[in-house]
Design a protein around this motif. Structure first.
Motif, short mmCIF file in Angstrom:
data_model
loop_
_atom_site.label_atom_id
_atom_site.label_comp_id
_atom_site.label_asym_id
_atom_site.label_seq_id
_atom_site.Cartn_x
_atom_site.Cartn_y
_atom_site.Cartn_z
N LEU A 32 35.52 51.41 23.99
CA LEU A 32 36.43 51.24 25.15
C LEU A 32 36.20 50.44 26.13
N SER A 33 36.67 49.57 26.81
CA SER A 33 36.70 48.59 27.89
C SER A 33 37.79 48.40 28.60
N GLU A 34 37.57 48.52 30.01
CA GLU A 34 38.64 48.44 31.02
C GLU A 34 38.52 47.32 32.03
N ILE A 35 39.46 46.90 32.41
CA ILE A 35 39.31 45.64 33.41
C ILE A 35 40.33 45.66 34.25
N GLU A 36 40.54 44.92 35.35
CA GLU A 36 41.76 44.70 36.13
C GLU A 36 41.34 43.22 36.57
N VAL A 37 42.24 42.25 36.24
CA VAL A 37 42.01 40.83 36.17
C VAL A 37 43.31 40.17 36.44
N PRO A 38 43.12 38.84 37.47
CA PRO A 38 44.04 38.17 37.26
C PRO A 38 43.83 36.74 36.24
N VAL A 39 45.30 36.77 35.53
CA VAL A 39 45.37 35.76 34.69
C VAL A 39 46.26 34.56 34.96
N GLN A 40 45.72 33.40 34.66
CA GLN A 40 46.76 32.31 34.55
C GLN A 40 47.57 32.30 33.33
N LEU A 41 49.06 32.20 33.26
CA LEU A 41 49.79 32.30 32.01
C LEU A 41 50.88 31.39 32.15
N TRP A 42 51.41 30.89 31.17
CA TRP A 42 52.56 30.06 31.07
C TRP A 42 53.58 30.84 30.41
N THR A 43 54.78 30.77 31.08
CA THR A 43 56.00 31.41 30.47
C THR A 43 57.08 30.04 30.16
N PRO A 44 58.07 30.47 29.48
CA PRO A 44 59.25 29.19 29.51
C PRO A 44 59.64 28.97 31.12
N GLN A 45 59.68 30.11 31.89
CA GLN A 45 60.26 29.88 33.34
C GLN A 45 59.16 29.26 34.54
N GLY A 46 57.76 28.95 33.91
CA GLY A 46 56.72 28.11 34.44
C GLY A 46 55.36 29.13 34.65
N GLU A 47 54.54 28.13 34.84
CA GLU A 47 53.13 28.81 35.11
C GLU A 47 53.04 29.64 36.51
N GLN A 49 49.85 33.31 38.09
CA GLN A 49 48.97 34.11 37.99
C GLN A 49 49.67 35.41 37.81
N GLY A 50 49.10 36.31 36.98
CA GLY A 50 49.43 37.63 37.08
C GLY A 50 48.28 38.53 37.09
N VAL A 51 48.10 39.77 37.50
CA VAL A 51 47.26 40.73 37.63
C VAL A 51 47.73 41.89 36.85
N GLN A 52 46.76 42.39 35.73
CA GLN A 52 46.86 43.22 34.97
C GLN A 52 45.82 44.16 35.04
#
Length: 155
Positions: A32-47, A49-52
């Protein structure tokens, strides 16, 4: 398009901690590993950052990814699927592919739209296809180097 090695089922939730506790109580958790991390993502609506908040739970050779979207417009793909309560809701499967460039060339030729992509070139790259019309859920594809795969708990 369905190819690669299926190794993960992914779920969204409003409470990753509760979901992890349930896995610990009801499954033979190998790792088991856990993390809370910001990630840079691309979607059709644009790029953007999201935190998950994420948990990766291994039971035998199957990984269960538990996703709690925290912030960021690019996380609508997950947030829109959340239930009103804290339960888990199935979201997608993930298949591992060996040759990212060859795979992405095939993605260009298939009918399902790319709805999310991200990663770090040379380490881990991923893309989501919207296969809901066909399968009822998204399909994520990932490529990662051998060290990253081992570091994630892959056998």
């Amino acid at each position: 398009m369905l190819t690669g090695h299926h190794f993960q089922n992914a779920y969204v939730t409003r409470n990753v901690d509760k979901a992890v506790a349930q896995f610990r109580e009801q499954a033979d958790v190998r790792s088991l590993s856990e993390i809370e991390v910001p990630v840079q993502l691309w979607t059709p609506q644009g790029e953007g950052q999201g935190v998950q908040k994420l948990a990766f739970v291994w039971v035998d050779d199957m990984q269960f990814e538990l996703i709690q979207p925290i912030s960021g417009d690019v996380l609508a793909l997950y947030r829109d699927a959340l239930p009103a309560d804290d339960r888990l809701v199935f979201h997608h499967i993930c298949n591992r592919v060996d040759d990212w460039a060859a795979f992405m060339a095939r993605v260009e030729q298939q009918p399902y739209p790319v709805v999310l992509k991200g990663g770090t070139p040379g380490m881990l790259e991923f893309v989501y296809l919207d296969t809901r019309e066909w399968l009822g859920h998204y399909v994520e594809y990932v490529w990662m180097g051998a060290d990253r795969w081992k570091g994630m708990g892959g056998l």
